[in-house]
Design a protein around this motif. Structure first.
Motif, PDB file in Angstrom:
ATOM      1  N   VAL A   1       0.847  -1.185   0.000  1.00 20.36           N
ATOM      2  CA  VAL A   1       0.000   0.000   0.000  1.00 20.36           C
ATOM      3  C   VAL A   1       0.890   1.245   0.000  1.00 20.36           C
ATOM      4  CG1 VAL A   1      -1.786   1.270   1.257  1.00 20.36           C
ATOM      5  CG2 VAL A   1      -1.791  -1.240   1.277  1.00 20.36           C
ATOM      6  N   GLU A   2       0.590   2.132  -0.935  1.00 23.32           N
ATOM      7  CA  GLU A   2       1.337   3.394  -1.021  1.00 23.32           C
ATOM      8  C   GLU A   2       1.220   4.164   0.305  1.00 23.32           C
ATOM      9  OE1 GLU A   2      -0.337   5.958  -3.938  1.00 23.32           O
ATOM     10  OE2 GLU A   2       1.281   7.411  -3.850  1.00 23.32           O
TER      11      GLU A   2
ATOM     12  N   VAL B   1       2.324   3.278   3.067  1.00 33.92           N
ATOM     13  CA  VAL B   1       2.577   2.343   4.167  1.00 33.92           C
ATOM     14  C   VAL B   1       3.801   1.487   3.829  1.00 33.92           C
ATOM     15  CG1 VAL B   1       1.646   0.417   5.516  1.00 33.92           C
ATOM     16  CG2 VAL B   1       0.137   2.284   4.774  1.00 33.92           C
ATOM     17  N   HIS B   2       3.787   0.888   2.637  1.00 28.91           N
ATOM     18  CA  HIS B   2       4.888   0.010   2.218  1.00 28.91           C
ATOM     19  C   HIS B   2       5.850   0.674   1.246  1.00 28.91           C
ATOM     20  CE1 HIS B   2       1.553  -2.682   3.407  1.00 28.91           C
ATOM     21  NE2 HIS B   2       2.504  -3.409   3.924  1.00 28.91           N
TER      22      HIS B   2
ATOM     23  N   PRO C   1      -4.713   5.708  -1.802  1.00 25.59           N
ATOM     24  CA  PRO C   1      -3.377   5.306  -2.235  1.00 25.59           C
ATOM     25  C   PRO C   1      -3.411   4.105  -3.176  1.00 25.59           C
ATOM     26  CG  PRO C   1      -3.802   4.577   0.006  1.00 25.59           C
ATOM     27  CD  PRO C   1      -4.957   5.439  -0.380  1.00 25.59           C
TER      28      PRO C   1
ATOM     29  N   GLU D   1       4.068  -2.577  13.664  1.00 27.99           N
ATOM     30  CA  GLU D   1       2.711  -3.116  13.738  1.00 27.99           C
ATOM     31  C   GLU D   1       1.760  -2.183  12.999  1.00 27.99           C
ATOM     32  OE1 GLU D   1      -0.124  -5.459  16.848  1.00 27.99           O
ATOM     33  OE2 GLU D   1       1.399  -4.161  17.672  1.00 27.99           O
ATOM     34  N   HIS D   2       1.009  -2.753  12.043  1.00 25.85           N
ATOM     35  CA  HIS D   2       0.052  -1.943  11.301  1.00 25.85           C
ATOM     36  C   HIS D   2      -0.990  -1.326  12.236  1.00 25.85           C
ATOM     37  CE1 HIS D   2       1.255  -2.485   7.191  1.00 25.85           C
ATOM     38  NE2 HIS D   2       1.392  -3.777   7.372  1.00 25.85           N
ATOM     39  N   PHE D   3      -1.506  -0.173  11.831  1.00 22.72           N
ATOM     40  CA  PHE D   3      -2.557   0.608  12.501  1.00 22.72           C
ATOM     41  C   PHE D   3      -2.010   1.520  13.598  1.00 22.72           C
ATOM     42  CE2 PHE D   3      -4.756  -3.471  11.400  1.00 22.72           C
ATOM     43  CZ  PHE D   3      -5.266  -2.998  10.217  1.00 22.72           C
TER      44      PHE D   3
ATOM     45  N   GLU E   1      -2.358  -4.546  14.894  1.00 23.91           N
ATOM     46  CA  GLU E   1      -2.500  -5.552  13.846  1.00 23.91           C
ATOM     47  C   GLU E   1      -2.540  -6.974  14.411  1.00 23.91           C
ATOM     48  OE1 GLU E   1       1.083  -5.554  11.597  1.00 23.91           O
ATOM     49  OE2 GLU E   1       0.494  -7.190  10.277  1.00 23.91           O
TER      50      GLU E   1
ATOM     51  N   CYS F   1      -7.392  -3.796   3.414  1.00 21.70           N
ATOM     52  CA  CYS F   1      -6.717  -2.528   3.705  1.00 21.70           C
ATOM     53  C   CYS F   1      -7.681  -1.722   4.564  1.00 21.70           C
ATOM     54  CB  CYS F   1      -6.407  -1.752   2.424  1.00 21.70           C
ATOM     55  SG  CYS F   1      -5.374  -2.636   1.249  1.00 21.70           S
ATOM     56  N   LEU F   2      -7.249  -1.363   5.765  1.00 19.32           N
ATOM     57  CA  LEU F   2      -8.158  -0.750   6.733  1.00 19.32           C
ATOM     58  C   LEU F   2      -7.525   0.496   7.337  1.00 19.32           C
ATOM     59  CD1 LEU F   2      -8.974  -4.093   8.603  1.00 19.32           C
ATOM     60  CD2 LEU F   2     -10.445  -2.963   6.914  1.00 19.32           C
TER      61      LEU F   2
ATOM     62  N   PRO G   1      -6.627   3.134  10.288  1.00 19.79           N
ATOM     63  CA  PRO G   1      -6.369   2.918  11.718  1.00 19.79           C
ATOM     64  C   PRO G   1      -7.502   3.374  12.628  1.00 19.79           C
ATOM     65  CG  PRO G   1      -4.477   3.973  10.656  1.00 19.79           C
ATOM     66  CD  PRO G   1      -5.583   3.976   9.658  1.00 19.79           C
TER      67      PRO G   1
ATOM     68  N   VAL H   1      -3.666  -8.347   6.334  1.00 21.91           N
ATOM     69  CA  VAL H   1      -4.259  -7.122   6.866  1.00 21.91           C
ATOM     70  C   VAL H   1      -3.195  -6.047   6.817  1.00 21.91           C
ATOM     71  CG1 VAL H   1      -5.156  -6.012   8.918  1.00 21.91           C
ATOM     72  CG2 VAL H   1      -5.885  -8.314   8.365  1.00 21.91           C
ATOM     73  N   THR H   2      -3.526  -4.906   6.249  1.00 24.68           N
ATOM     74  CA  THR H   2      -2.588  -3.789   6.244  1.00 24.68           C
ATOM     75  C   THR H   2      -3.350  -2.513   6.551  1.00 24.68           C
ATOM     76  OG1 THR H   2      -1.152  -2.436   4.847  1.00 24.68           O
ATOM     77  CG2 THR H   2      -2.798  -3.734   3.730  1.00 24.68           C
ATOM     78  N   SER H   3      -2.642  -1.546   7.096  1.00 27.39           N
ATOM     79  CA  SER H   3      -3.281  -0.256   7.318  1.00 27.39           C
ATOM     80  C   SER H   3      -3.223   0.540   6.020  1.00 27.39           C
ATOM     81  CB  SER H   3      -2.575   0.506   8.437  1.00 27.39           C
ATOM     82  OG  SER H   3      -1.235   0.747   8.092  1.00 27.39           O
ATOM     83  N   THR H   4      -4.090   1.523   5.921  1.00 20.34           N
ATOM     84  CA  THR H   4      -4.101   2.406   4.763  1.00 20.34           C
ATOM     85  C   THR H   4      -4.547   3.788   5.209  1.00 20.34           C
ATOM     86  OG1 THR H   4      -5.062   2.814   2.575  1.00 20.34           O
ATOM     87  CG2 THR H   4      -6.483   1.746   4.162  1.00 20.34           C
ATOM     88  N   SER H   5      -4.077   4.797   4.499  1.00 20.54           N
ATOM     89  CA  SER H   5      -4.543   6.155   4.763  1.00 20.54           C
ATOM     90  C   SER H   5      -5.799   6.448   3.960  1.00 20.54           C
ATOM     91  CB  SER H   5      -3.451   7.153   4.366  1.00 20.54           C
ATOM     92  OG  SER H   5      -3.184   7.033   2.975  1.00 20.54           O
TER      93      SER H   5
END
Lengths: 354, 354
Positions: free
Chosen positions: A55-56, A58-59, A136, A345-347, B13, B97-98, B100, B130-134
């Motif tokens: 994900v733009e 994030v990654h 993104p 850790e995500h989030f 996460e 993609c979620l 936060p 599972v990944t975070s996203t803006s």
């Protein structure tokens, strides 16, 4: 022919899909490739399945690297998961979320890298999906592999050695370098050193490459399991501290590692020292090394090390698995202390990361 | 136990993944389920693979429906693709993609629907990411199915009948109703009629359900191919006009359809008439009906219609495939005119949609 300088909003979804479809070759064992409701492939043995997204923001960031490298890494992180199970990657589907104002050239270059990496790994791109998004860029890949005997996270026994391939910390150092303005060009050449001087060029290049174009040992897990040289494995994606803990949890053992045995990447260590650190945190918690972390029966360690020499893959025994509740201990001053989990850790916001 | 009222940023996460993993049952033919680097399943015959994503703001809005229905639909659109190939859906991986600030409860309810639909379709959830996203929520699913004889887009022959299941236009009418404030509750009950009065309740409910919780005929394609009652098929996802064109392109034939034979959904037509339309555009170009569009050899049509009666699936012959360059014609006043492609296209603004 599609106009590479046009925006996706100008050419539309269907022209983009036609263009991508024309670029993607049909590989072996593919009965139905791109262009139907689903692809169809012939699978034998066990079918391995994994999915990992980039994900733009994030990654990756668009300004960090050429889109080709983003495409390569999106594939590589999935290849690494299949390899860590002792499987052979075979087929993938590619799902893209793209903003309408994006240039066609970006998607085309992303596919340059994706198809290049797929060809290197002998993987077929058999399908995908394209959707617009107000947010993104997301590159989400699901990978199918083939396996016979698997290497799982469960299976490590007390007495097994904790073995890791390659070096640790370079990818995390590369991430730090990107934040400091260093950049890699499309072909893996150094495009900018950021705050670093030319004398650090080799180290900057090595760490940027480790972050932007990782090279997991894709065939090693399979060789280890075929010769009964491994009881369990995981790829080091989140960070050694958390990934070793995952093996402990699934195998119901503890692990004890010695800091002086850690194969800290010398370039990463050098850059860390220049900024007042020592590289230990990068190696222990940095993540994204995509190296293999393996539980090796003690009596087979010499064979594993020998295989590493033949294949030119650094092999390091960094500790051992021991009886006890799942936990990772690190030796400090003669005693063993619990190693805190400090991986990304995500989030969580960056400030709230442990 | 996880706090459902907490935000993802608070629980992180790893706690979310543990929670989801505990909820997901391990199904038959799953050798390695969730919790390793990759899942492993036993596949026989041909393995079908498809991927389809739902993006917030593009495919759904959070205020439109309970998260459970979003989870159900994310699975259904993939089930439809496997079914349109005459396959049986078996396993899937779910990539999320979620943002936060999202509540844990949202993800939990999304999974309520996803797991409910998976159980209905006898599909195993074998992994995910599972990944975070803006940005917006993305639910991306890759589905594996099993096939023997496939039903492809290619294979329609001049003389075959153009046959469609169910009714058309209700899903597109439902989308319009959502924009007009109508809402469905978590269990498929009517939560709000929006600008519509109570007298339209039945129609509003039917069309909202068609949009938010589609029910493709999942077993029909397989039955048709086993009894040699079909030459080609596609699911009506983008819209009849474009999906029929896809069959024509892959089969290298043209098609001619008669507007008076179109199975326009009567509820959708009623709502369209109340707003000065006639439902034709909804049925021809609306999309998301997830019905099956099939090329049926003329001599087998009676058998297909008979099967539809037994299975309680409406079957309509709406035209025929004819010799000629790939193109769809529609009869108007005795003549046949080319049917313009007017389906939704990603990346175009709504104003620029054809």
């Amino acid at each position: 022919l599609i106009d590479l300088d046009a925006r996706l909003a100008d050419v539309g979804e269907r022209a983009l899909i036609r263009h991508l479809r024309d670029r993607i070759p049909t590989g072996p064992n593919v009965v139905v490739g791109i262009g139907d409701d689903a692809a169809a492939v012939e699978c034998t043995g066990l079918t391995l399945v994994t999915t990992d997204a980039m994900v733009e923001g994030v990654h990756f960031k668009r300004e960090w690297a050429h889109p080709k490298l983003i495409g390569r890494k999106a594939l590589t992180v999935n290849l690494s998961d299949i390899a860590a199970m002792a499987g052979v990657a075979r087929h993938c589907v590619v799902s893209l979320c793209l903003p309408p104002d994006m240039l066609v050239a970006f998607v085309d270059e992303l596919y340059d890298g994706l198809l290049e990496r797929a060809a290197e790994a002998n993987v077929n791109v058999i399908g995908g999906n394209v959707t617009s998004t107000s947010g993104p860029v997301v590159i989400d890949i699901a990978m199918l592999g083939q396996g016979e005997r698997l290497l799982r996270r469960a299976g490590a026994a007390a007495g097994d050695l904790v073995v890791v391939t390659g070096t640790l910390g370079a990818a995390a150092a590369g991430l730090r370098l990107l934040r400091q303005g260093a950049r890699l060009g499309p072909d893996g050449d150094l495009a900018a050193t950021g705050i670093w001087t030319d004398s650090s060029k080799a180290a900057v290049l090595k760490c940027l490459r480790a972050q932007l174009d990782p090279t997991p040992p894709l065939a090693l897990g399979r060789a280890l399991v075929e010769e009964e040289m491994a009881h369990a494995a995981i790829d080091v994606s989140d960070g050694l501290s958390i990934d070793l803990r995952h093996i402990c949890e699934e195998s119901n053992v503890a692990a004890r590692i010695a800091p002086d045995l850690l194969p800290i990447d010398p370039f990463a260590a050098g850059l860390a020292r220049a900024q007042g650190g020592d590289g230990f945190d990068l190696a222990l918690h940095g993540g994204e090394d995509y190296q293999l972390l393996v539980a090796v029966p003690r009596e087979r360690y010499a064979d594993v090390a020998g295989l590493g020499q033949v294949w030119n893959i650094p092999i390091a025994a960094i500790g051992e698995f021991i009886e006890g509740a799942p936990e990772v201990f690190i030796e400090r001053g003669g005693a063993a202390e619990p190693l805190p989990v400090a991986a990304y850790e995500h989030f969580r916001t960056r400030e709230a990361q442990p």
